[in-house]
Design a protein around this motif. Structure first.
Motif, PDB file in Angstrom:
ATOM      1  N   LEU A  54       2.736  -3.466   8.699  1.00  0.00           N
ATOM      2  CA  LEU A  54       1.944  -4.218   7.725  1.00  0.00           C
ATOM      3  C   LEU A  54       1.428  -5.521   8.330  1.00  0.00           C
ATOM      4  O   LEU A  54       0.267  -5.897   8.118  1.00  0.00           O
ATOM      5  CB  LEU A  54       2.771  -4.516   6.471  1.00  0.00           C
ATOM      6  CG  LEU A  54       2.988  -3.358   5.507  1.00  0.00           C
ATOM      7  CD1 LEU A  54       3.991  -3.749   4.426  1.00  0.00           C
ATOM      8  CD2 LEU A  54       1.675  -2.905   4.886  1.00  0.00           C
ATOM      9  N   LEU A  55       2.272  -6.213   9.079  1.00  0.00           N
ATOM     10  CA  LEU A  55       1.833  -7.456   9.725  1.00  0.00           C
ATOM     11  C   LEU A  55       0.732  -7.180  10.739  1.00  0.00           C
ATOM     12  O   LEU A  55      -0.255  -7.928  10.822  1.00  0.00           O
ATOM     13  CB  LEU A  55       3.015  -8.158  10.390  1.00  0.00           C
ATOM     14  CG  LEU A  55       4.065  -8.714   9.417  1.00  0.00           C
ATOM     15  CD1 LEU A  55       5.281  -9.215  10.192  1.00  0.00           C
ATOM     16  CD2 LEU A  55       3.480  -9.812   8.547  1.00  0.00           C
ATOM     17  N   THR A  56       0.883  -6.105  11.488  1.00  0.00           N
ATOM     18  CA  THR A  56      -0.137  -5.736  12.474  1.00  0.00           C
ATOM     19  C   THR A  56      -1.468  -5.441  11.791  1.00  0.00           C
ATOM     20  O   THR A  56      -2.525  -5.899  12.241  1.00  0.00           O
ATOM     21  CB  THR A  56       0.338  -4.519  13.302  1.00  0.00           C
ATOM     22  OG1 THR A  56       1.572  -4.855  13.939  1.00  0.00           O
ATOM     23  CG2 THR A  56      -0.682  -4.128  14.344  1.00  0.00           C
ATOM     24  N   ILE A  57      -1.414  -4.694  10.707  1.00  0.00           N
ATOM     25  CA  ILE A  57      -2.629  -4.390   9.945  1.00  0.00           C
ATOM     26  C   ILE A  57      -3.235  -5.684   9.407  1.00  0.00           C
ATOM     27  O   ILE A  57      -4.434  -5.923   9.521  1.00  0.00           O
ATOM     28  CB  ILE A  57      -2.328  -3.408   8.796  1.00  0.00           C
ATOM     29  CG1 ILE A  57      -1.984  -2.025   9.344  1.00  0.00           C
ATOM     30  CG2 ILE A  57      -3.512  -3.325   7.819  1.00  0.00           C
ATOM     31  CD1 ILE A  57      -1.380  -1.082   8.309  1.00  0.00           C
ATOM     32  N   GLY A  58      -2.390  -6.516   8.807  1.00  0.00           N
ATOM     33  CA  GLY A  58      -2.875  -7.757   8.212  1.00  0.00           C
ATOM     34  C   GLY A  58      -3.520  -8.697   9.209  1.00  0.00           C
ATOM     35  O   GLY A  58      -4.512  -9.352   8.899  1.00  0.00           O
ATOM     36  N   PHE A  59      -2.971  -8.767  10.410  1.00  0.00           N
ATOM     37  CA  PHE A  59      -3.521  -9.672  11.423  1.00  0.00           C
ATOM     38  C   PHE A  59      -4.715  -9.094  12.173  1.00  0.00           C
ATOM     39  O   PHE A  59      -5.470  -9.837  12.791  1.00  0.00           O
ATOM     40  CB  PHE A  59      -2.440 -10.080  12.433  1.00  0.00           C
ATOM     41  CG  PHE A  59      -1.478 -11.108  11.902  1.00  0.00           C
ATOM     42  CD1 PHE A  59      -1.925 -12.321  11.396  1.00  0.00           C
ATOM     43  CD2 PHE A  59      -0.116 -10.858  11.906  1.00  0.00           C
ATOM     44  CE1 PHE A  59      -1.044 -13.275  10.910  1.00  0.00           C
ATOM     45  CE2 PHE A  59       0.779 -11.812  11.418  1.00  0.00           C
ATOM     46  CZ  PHE A  59       0.323 -13.017  10.921  1.00  0.00           C
ATOM     47  N   ASN A  60      -4.890  -7.765  12.114  1.00  0.00           N
ATOM     48  CA  ASN A  60      -5.944  -7.146  12.923  1.00  0.00           C
ATOM     49  C   ASN A  60      -7.105  -6.550  12.130  1.00  0.00           C
ATOM     50  O   ASN A  60      -8.119  -6.209  12.729  1.00  0.00           O
ATOM     51  CB  ASN A  60      -5.343  -6.066  13.827  1.00  0.00           C
ATOM     52  CG  ASN A  60      -4.522  -6.682  14.928  1.00  0.00           C
ATOM     53  OD1 ASN A  60      -5.049  -7.341  15.808  1.00  0.00           O
ATOM     54  ND2 ASN A  60      -3.213  -6.499  14.858  1.00  0.00           N
ATOM     55  N   PHE A  61      -6.962  -6.433  10.835  1.00  0.00           N
ATOM     56  CA  PHE A  61      -8.046  -5.900  10.004  1.00  0.00           C
ATOM     57  C   PHE A  61      -8.461  -6.991   9.024  1.00  0.00           C
ATOM     58  O   PHE A  61      -7.688  -7.343   8.136  1.00  0.00           O
ATOM     59  CB  PHE A  61      -7.599  -4.651   9.244  1.00  0.00           C
ATOM     60  CG  PHE A  61      -7.394  -3.443  10.097  1.00  0.00           C
ATOM     61  CD1 PHE A  61      -8.419  -2.543  10.318  1.00  0.00           C
ATOM     62  CD2 PHE A  61      -6.153  -3.188  10.683  1.00  0.00           C
ATOM     63  CE1 PHE A  61      -8.226  -1.416  11.096  1.00  0.00           C
ATOM     64  CE2 PHE A  61      -5.948  -2.066  11.471  1.00  0.00           C
ATOM     65  CZ  PHE A  61      -6.981  -1.183  11.687  1.00  0.00           C
ATOM     66  N   GLU A  62      -9.668  -7.485   9.193  1.00  0.00           N
ATOM     67  CA  GLU A  62     -10.135  -8.560   8.324  1.00  0.00           C
ATOM     68  C   GLU A  62     -10.257  -8.093   6.874  1.00  0.00           C
ATOM     69  O   GLU A  62      -9.940  -8.819   5.944  1.00  0.00           O
ATOM     70  CB  GLU A  62     -11.491  -9.074   8.822  1.00  0.00           C
ATOM     71  CG  GLU A  62     -11.919 -10.346   8.149  1.00  0.00           C
ATOM     72  CD  GLU A  62     -13.160 -10.932   8.779  1.00  0.00           C
ATOM     73  OE1 GLU A  62     -13.950 -11.532   8.050  1.00  0.00           O
ATOM     74  OE2 GLU A  62     -13.343 -10.778  10.010  1.00  0.00           O
TER      75      GLU A  62
END
Length: 124
Positions: A54-62
């Motif tokens: 979730l953190l990876t998605i949140g930081f990498n998908f605007e």
């Protein structure tokens, strides 16, 4: 689902995974069987792995896909928290059997989340 919402859920689930992991390693170690402790640890591991996702998605998908975030959030909750409930209720001698079918449903949501993430990456 907003980027901030996904990041908030990722951090909350990550924090709770550390708390539950410590709780299992210290307080529950005395009252759970080895199999119960392994199951509890599985819930903690999957919760942490997917909190990081979730953190990876949140930081990498605007502008993350709403259903992508929802799939992982729902999957974490259903999978890990049903395991916690099953283990703790079993340790008290009152196993909440209705939680048994919820665990694989949570796993299905996690699989759907991974498939949706693959689709998002292919379409970058």
């Amino acid at each position: 689902m907003t980027q901030q919402t996904i990041l908030i859920f990722g951090t909350i689930f990550g924090m709770l995974a550390v708390i539950f992991g410590a709780f299992g390693a210290h307080a529950l170690k005395k009252i759970l069987t080895d199999d119960q402790l392994k199951s509890f640890e599985t819930g903690v591991k999957y919760q942490m792995y997917h909190a990081i996702v979730l953190l990876t998605i949140g930081f990498n998908f605007e502008h993350p896909n709403y259903l992508l975030g929802l799939s992982f959030i729902t999957g974490i909750f259903l999978f890990s928290f049903s395991i916690y409930g099953l283990v703790l209720s079993d340790a008290k001698g009152k196993k909440m059997r209705f939680l048994g079918p919820i665990t694989p449903l949570g796993g299905l949501f996690l699989i759907i989340g991974w498939a949706m993430l693959l689709f998002e990456i292919i379409n970058l």
